[in-house]
Structures are given as structure tokens and as C-alpha cells.
Design a protein around this motif. Structure first.
Motif, PDB file in Angstrom:
ATOM      1  N   LYS A 105       0.838  -1.199   0.000  1.00 56.34           N
ATOM      2  CA  LYS A 105       0.000   0.000   0.000  1.00 56.34           C
ATOM      3  C   LYS A 105       0.881   1.261   0.000  1.00 56.34           C
ATOM      4  O   LYS A 105       0.652   2.211  -0.762  1.00 56.34           O
ATOM      5  CB  LYS A 105      -0.878  -0.027   1.257  1.00 56.34           C
ATOM      6  CG  LYS A 105      -2.148   0.741   1.103  1.00 56.34           C
ATOM      7  CD  LYS A 105      -3.107   0.457   2.235  1.00 56.34           C
ATOM      8  CE  LYS A 105      -3.942   1.695   2.470  1.00 56.34           C
ATOM      9  NZ  LYS A 105      -4.403   1.814   3.837  1.00 56.34           N
ATOM     10  N   GLU A 106       1.925   1.198   0.832  1.00 52.29           N
ATOM     11  CA  GLU A 106       2.872   2.311   0.944  1.00 52.29           C
ATOM     12  C   GLU A 106       3.558   2.562  -0.408  1.00 52.29           C
ATOM     13  O   GLU A 106       3.686   3.697  -0.856  1.00 52.29           O
ATOM     14  CB  GLU A 106       3.902   1.865   1.975  1.00 52.29           C
ATOM     15  CG  GLU A 106       4.718   2.925   2.626  1.00 52.29           C
ATOM     16  CD  GLU A 106       5.615   2.243   3.683  1.00 52.29           C
ATOM     17  OE1 GLU A 106       5.081   1.594   4.615  1.00 52.29           O
ATOM     18  OE2 GLU A 106       6.841   2.344   3.544  1.00 52.29           O
ATOM     19  N   LEU A 107       3.960   1.475  -1.038  1.00 49.36           N
ATOM     20  CA  LEU A 107       4.667   1.596  -2.314  1.00 49.36           C
ATOM     21  C   LEU A 107       3.760   2.186  -3.391  1.00 49.36           C
ATOM     22  O   LEU A 107       4.175   3.029  -4.184  1.00 49.36           O
ATOM     23  CB  LEU A 107       5.165   0.215  -2.753  1.00 49.36           C
ATOM     24  CG  LEU A 107       6.124   0.235  -3.934  1.00 49.36           C
ATOM     25  CD1 LEU A 107       7.446   0.861  -3.548  1.00 49.36           C
ATOM     26  CD2 LEU A 107       6.368  -1.174  -4.461  1.00 49.36           C
ATOM     27  N   LYS A 108       2.515   1.751  -3.372  1.00 52.13           N
ATOM     28  CA  LYS A 108       1.543   2.268  -4.339  1.00 52.13           C
ATOM     29  C   LYS A 108       1.401   3.788  -4.159  1.00 52.13           C
ATOM     30  O   LYS A 108       1.386   4.546  -5.136  1.00 52.13           O
ATOM     31  CB  LYS A 108       0.199   1.561  -4.097  1.00 52.13           C
ATOM     32  CG  LYS A 108      -0.624   1.442  -5.326  1.00 52.13           C
ATOM     33  CD  LYS A 108      -1.883   0.637  -5.108  1.00 52.13           C
ATOM     34  CE  LYS A 108      -2.899   1.091  -6.115  1.00 52.13           C
ATOM     35  NZ  LYS A 108      -4.210   1.318  -5.616  1.00 52.13           N
ATOM     36  N   ALA A 109       1.370   4.212  -2.910  1.00 52.48           N
ATOM     37  CA  ALA A 109       1.268   5.652  -2.629  1.00 52.48           C
ATOM     38  C   ALA A 109       2.525   6.376  -3.117  1.00 52.48           C
ATOM     39  O   ALA A 109       2.453   7.512  -3.609  1.00 52.48           O
ATOM     40  CB  ALA A 109       1.071   5.877  -1.138  1.00 52.48           C
ATOM     41  N   GLU A 110       3.681   5.709  -3.007  1.00 53.32           N
ATOM     42  CA  GLU A 110       4.928   6.335  -3.486  1.00 53.32           C
ATOM     43  C   GLU A 110       4.909   6.518  -5.006  1.00 53.32           C
ATOM     44  O   GLU A 110       5.471   7.473  -5.530  1.00 53.32           O
ATOM     45  CB  GLU A 110       6.142   5.481  -3.089  1.00 53.32           C
ATOM     46  CG  GLU A 110       6.465   5.585  -1.615  1.00 53.32           C
ATOM     47  CD  GLU A 110       7.546   4.606  -1.174  1.00 53.32           C
ATOM     48  OE1 GLU A 110       8.482   4.326  -1.957  1.00 53.32           O
ATOM     49  OE2 GLU A 110       7.441   4.096  -0.041  1.00 53.32           O
ATOM     50  N   MET A 111       4.259   5.589  -5.700  1.00 49.96           N
ATOM     51  CA  MET A 111       4.157   5.697  -7.171  1.00 49.96           C
ATOM     52  C   MET A 111       3.320   6.934  -7.530  1.00 49.96           C
ATOM     53  O   MET A 111       3.649   7.674  -8.442  1.00 49.96           O
ATOM     54  CB  MET A 111       3.476   4.471  -7.782  1.00 49.96           C
ATOM     55  CG  MET A 111       4.099   3.145  -7.426  1.00 49.96           C
ATOM     56  SD  MET A 111       5.544   2.840  -8.384  1.00 49.96           S
ATOM     57  CE  MET A 111       6.278   1.466  -7.562  1.00 49.96           C
ATOM     58  N   THR A 112       2.249   7.121  -6.788  1.00 47.56           N
ATOM     59  CA  THR A 112       1.397   8.284  -7.034  1.00 47.56           C
ATOM     60  C   THR A 112       2.174   9.561  -6.711  1.00 47.56           C
ATOM     61  O   THR A 112       2.181  10.515  -7.501  1.00 47.56           O
ATOM     62  CB  THR A 112       0.114   8.194  -6.169  1.00 47.56           C
ATOM     63  OG1 THR A 112      -0.500   6.943  -6.452  1.00 47.56           O
ATOM     64  CG2 THR A 112      -0.850   9.314  -6.476  1.00 47.56           C
ATOM     65  N   ALA A 113       2.866   9.559  -5.558  1.00 49.79           N
ATOM     66  CA  ALA A 113       3.633  10.751  -5.157  1.00 49.79           C
ATOM     67  C   ALA A 113       4.745  11.048  -6.163  1.00 49.79           C
ATOM     68  O   ALA A 113       5.115  12.209  -6.367  1.00 49.79           O
ATOM     69  CB  ALA A 113       4.217  10.539  -3.765  1.00 49.79           C
ATOM     70  N   ALA A 114       5.257  10.002  -6.832  1.00 52.42           N
ATOM     71  CA  ALA A 114       6.333  10.195  -7.813  1.00 52.42           C
ATOM     72  C   ALA A 114       5.833  10.935  -9.050  1.00 52.42           C
ATOM     73  O   ALA A 114       6.624  11.469  -9.826  1.00 52.42           O
ATOM     74  CB  ALA A 114       6.919   8.847  -8.223  1.00 52.42           C
ATOM     75  N   GLY A 115       4.523  10.928  -9.272  1.00 53.11           N
ATOM     76  CA  GLY A 115       3.980  11.697 -10.397  1.00 53.11           C
ATOM     77  C   GLY A 115       3.114  10.902 -11.369  1.00 53.11           C
ATOM     78  O   GLY A 115       2.662  11.455 -12.371  1.00 53.11           O
ATOM     79  N   PHE A 116       2.879   9.608 -11.084  1.00 50.94           N
ATOM     80  CA  PHE A 116       2.007   8.843 -11.989  1.00 50.94           C
ATOM     81  C   PHE A 116       0.541   9.196 -11.686  1.00 50.94           C
ATOM     82  O   PHE A 116       0.108   9.134 -10.539  1.00 50.94           O
ATOM     83  CB  PHE A 116       2.242   7.336 -11.828  1.00 50.94           C
ATOM     84  CG  PHE A 116       3.591   6.894 -12.322  1.00 50.94           C
ATOM     85  CD1 PHE A 116       3.835   6.777 -13.686  1.00 50.94           C
ATOM     86  CD2 PHE A 116       4.627   6.639 -11.434  1.00 50.94           C
ATOM     87  CE1 PHE A 116       5.090   6.389 -14.151  1.00 50.94           C
ATOM     88  CE2 PHE A 116       5.883   6.253 -11.893  1.00 50.94           C
ATOM     89  CZ  PHE A 116       6.109   6.128 -13.248  1.00 50.94           C
ATOM     90  N   GLN A 117      -0.180   9.560 -12.739  1.00 50.68           N
ATOM     91  CA  GLN A 117      -1.565  10.006 -12.555  1.00 50.68           C
ATOM     92  C   GLN A 117      -2.495   8.836 -12.231  1.00 50.68           C
ATOM     93  O   GLN A 117      -3.536   9.018 -11.616  1.00 50.68           O
ATOM     94  CB  GLN A 117      -2.076  10.717 -13.819  1.00 50.68           C
ATOM     95  CG  GLN A 117      -1.182  11.853 -14.289  1.00 50.68           C
ATOM     96  CD  GLN A 117      -1.140  12.994 -13.284  1.00 50.68           C
ATOM     97  OE1 GLN A 117      -2.124  13.655 -13.070  1.00 50.68           O
ATOM     98  NE2 GLN A 117       0.016  13.193 -12.663  1.00 50.68           N
ATOM     99  N   LYS A 118      -2.117   7.640 -12.726  1.00 51.15           N
ATOM    100  CA  LYS A 118      -2.933   6.451 -12.456  1.00 51.15           C
ATOM    101  C   LYS A 118      -2.019   5.316 -12.038  1.00 51.15           C
ATOM    102  O   LYS A 118      -1.012   5.059 -12.715  1.00 51.15           O
ATOM    103  CB  LYS A 118      -3.638   6.032 -13.756  1.00 51.15           C
ATOM    104  CG  LYS A 118      -5.112   6.275 -13.747  1.00 51.15           C
ATOM    105  CD  LYS A 118      -5.768   5.594 -14.906  1.00 51.15           C
ATOM    106  CE  LYS A 118      -7.212   6.024 -14.954  1.00 51.15           C
ATOM    107  NZ  LYS A 118      -7.855   5.581 -16.162  1.00 51.15           N
ATOM    108  N   VAL A 119      -2.360   4.627 -10.959  1.00 57.88           N
ATOM    109  CA  VAL A 119      -1.579   3.461 -10.529  1.00 57.88           C
ATOM    110  C   VAL A 119      -2.567   2.303 -10.329  1.00 57.88           C
ATOM    111  O   VAL A 119      -3.427   2.357  -9.456  1.00 57.88           O
ATOM    112  CB  VAL A 119      -0.814   3.745  -9.214  1.00 57.88           C
ATOM    113  CG1 VAL A 119      -0.032   2.518  -8.771  1.00 57.88           C
ATOM    114  CG2 VAL A 119       0.125   4.943  -9.379  1.00 57.88           C
ATOM    115  N   LEU A 120      -2.445   1.291 -11.190  1.00 56.60           N
ATOM    116  CA  LEU A 120      -3.408   0.188 -11.183  1.00 56.60           C
ATOM    117  C   LEU A 120      -2.709  -1.106 -10.776  1.00 56.60           C
ATOM    118  O   LEU A 120      -1.537  -1.307 -11.107  1.00 56.60           O
ATOM    119  CB  LEU A 120      -4.002   0.017 -12.590  1.00 56.60           C
ATOM    120  CG  LEU A 120      -4.585   1.297 -13.191  1.00 56.60           C
ATOM    121  CD1 LEU A 120      -4.725   1.159 -14.693  1.00 56.60           C
ATOM    122  CD2 LEU A 120      -5.924   1.599 -12.556  1.00 56.60           C
ATOM    123  N   VAL A 121      -3.430  -1.970 -10.085  1.00 54.44           N
ATOM    124  CA  VAL A 121      -2.858  -3.259  -9.693  1.00 54.44           C
ATOM    125  C   VAL A 121      -3.372  -4.310 -10.661  1.00 54.44           C
ATOM    126  O   VAL A 121      -4.579  -4.396 -10.910  1.00 54.44           O
ATOM    127  CB  VAL A 121      -3.285  -3.630  -8.254  1.00 54.44           C
ATOM    128  CG1 VAL A 121      -2.684  -4.976  -7.848  1.00 54.44           C
ATOM    129  CG2 VAL A 121      -2.857  -2.541  -7.279  1.00 54.44           C
TER     130      VAL A 121
END
Ligand SMILES: C[S@@+](CC[C@H](N)C(=O)[O-])C[C@H]1O[C@@H](n2cnc3c(N)ncnc32)[C@H](O)[C@@H]1O
Length: 204
Positions: free
Chosen positions: A165-181
Motif C-alpha cells: 500500500k505504501e509503495l503504491k502511494a509512493e508511485m502516485t507521489a512520484a507523479g504517476f496520474q494512475k496506478v493500477l494493480v
């Protein structure tokens, strides 16, 4: 035969018949079918690429006007239309080596897509393996941030667990507009591996 064994055998046989070096090639094919990540002329970086199944698939999709740069700790047999580097994603010199390989012979050293199928040596202790894999993925994310173009995309293999969950949030914070599993059907259902498909990168 159990269903998952039959499925694994199916993809292993298919890979052999179709000349792919790994069953994993079908995971990338399925991710690409769903998200249309790889296009003609694209520049793709593949981190943790041995034995080269994903590099083969990416090189087919980008064609001769594109470029694929793969890196792995292990030696990888050459793949047509791809540059393979040997080294670790955790080595501070690696980002510059990848940028050089992307930019060789042209002025564009940015990537349209970054792929990471990184997996640590498996200890068998689930929590340790999960934590190691997440650490590796953080290095892949740092590289993706430094090298992706505006609007680019990335795929990261992750193991399910407490840090996901933390990593997914880091992907969003990095600048990806959409992060899908995503869990492609070529991935063994009983394995804890998942893929984070990160779209539309906004450089900041
Ligand atoms: C599951 S395999 C990749 C399979 C590949 N996608 C294919 O289709 O053939 C994971 C790879 O990650 C590599 N790897 C693990 N740690 C690494 C690191 N620190 N730097 C680079 N590669 C690493 C391993 O050597 C291994 O070959």
C-alpha cells in the motif's frame, strides 16, 4: 494435474514453441494487451531482464525505429534490436549507463516506458522476500523518475504484503496520474506477485 500446474505448463510450452526465453514473456504480452503500453518507435528500459523474455516482447513491439535497453545482474544472451547491460539497479552508476545506452546514436535519452520484473534471491521467508523486493522496486522507481518522459508509463512487479500500500502511494507521489494493480493470467495464481501499472507520468 492441478489447474495452476496446467497453466504453468501451458505457458512454458508456448514460450518454447514461439521462441521466447521465458514464460514471463506472456505476462508482459497480457499487460500490454490490457494497457497498450508498447508502441512502434518507443524507447523502453527493462530492469531485471534476464533471461530476456520481456526484452524480446518489447523489441518486437517497438520495432527497428525504437530502442530497448535491458539490465540484469546476470549475463543475458544478445537480443536483436536491444542493448543489454550487466549490473545492479542499486549501483549509483547504473542510471547514467542506462541513459547513455538510450541516447546512443540519437539525442533523446529519455524513456517512454520503464519495465521492472525485478525479483530478489528468494530466501523462502516470505516477509524478508517481500521487503527485499520492495527495496529493489524503490530503486527501479527512482530510475523511472529520472528517465521517463512526461506522459510516460511504467510497470513494476511487486510481491503482495504489508508494504504494498505504501509503495503504491509512493508511485502516485512520484507523479504517476494512475496506478493500477494487475495480475495477468500468465502469472501463477498461487504466487504473491502482482504488477503495478503506472500511467501518465507527470515530471515535476
Ligand atoms: C523474474 S526475473 C526477470 C524475467 C524477465 N522479465 C524475462 O521475461 O525473462 C527477475 C530478474 O531480476 C534480476 N535482479 C535481481 N536483483 C537485481 C538487481 N539488483 N539489479 C538488476 N537485476 C536484478 C534477477 O537477476 C532476475 O534475472
Amino acid at each position: 494435474m492441478r489447474l495452476q500446474d496446467a497453466r504453468r505448463d501451458h505457458y512454458r510450452r508456448l514460450a518454447k514453441d514461439q521462441g521466447y526465453r521465458s514464460r514471463a514473456a506472456y505476462k508482459l504480452k497480457q499487460l500490454d494487451d490490457s494497457y497498450r503500453l508498447l508502441k512502434k518507435g518507443y524507447r523502453v528500459v527493462d530492469i531485471g531482464c534476464a533471461p530476456g523474455g520481456w526484452v524480446q516482447v518489447a523489441a518486437e513491439h517497438v520495432g527497428p525505429t525504437g530502442r530497448v535497453v535491458g539490465i540484469d545482474l546476470k549475463e543475458v544472451e544478445p537480443v536483436a534490436n536491444a542493448i543489454i547491460l550487466q549490473g545492479s539497479i542499486t549501483d549509483p552508476l547504473t542510471p547514467a549507463r542506462i541513459a547513455d545506452a538510450l541516447g546512443e546514436g540519437n539525442e533523446r535519452s529519455v524513456a517512454d516506458v520503464v519495465l521492472s520484473d525485478l525479483a530478489p534471491n528468494i530466501s523462502g521467508m516470505w516477509e524478508v522476500d517481500h521487503a527485499r523486493q520492495i527495496d529493489l522496486t524503490r530503486s527501479a522507481l527512482a530510475l523511472a523518475k529520472s528517465i521517463l518522459r512526461q506522459g510516460g508509463s511504467a510497470v513494476f512487479k511487486v510481491f503482495e504484503g504489508e508494504f504494498l500500500k505504501e509503495l503504491k502511494a509512493e508511485m502516485t507521489a512520484a507523479g504517476f496520474q494512475k496506478v493500477l494493480v494487475s495480475k495477468p493470467s500468465a502469472s501463477r495464481q498461487e504466487s504473491s506477485e502482482l504488477y503495478l501499472v503506472c500511467l501518465n507520468f507527470a515530471k515535476n
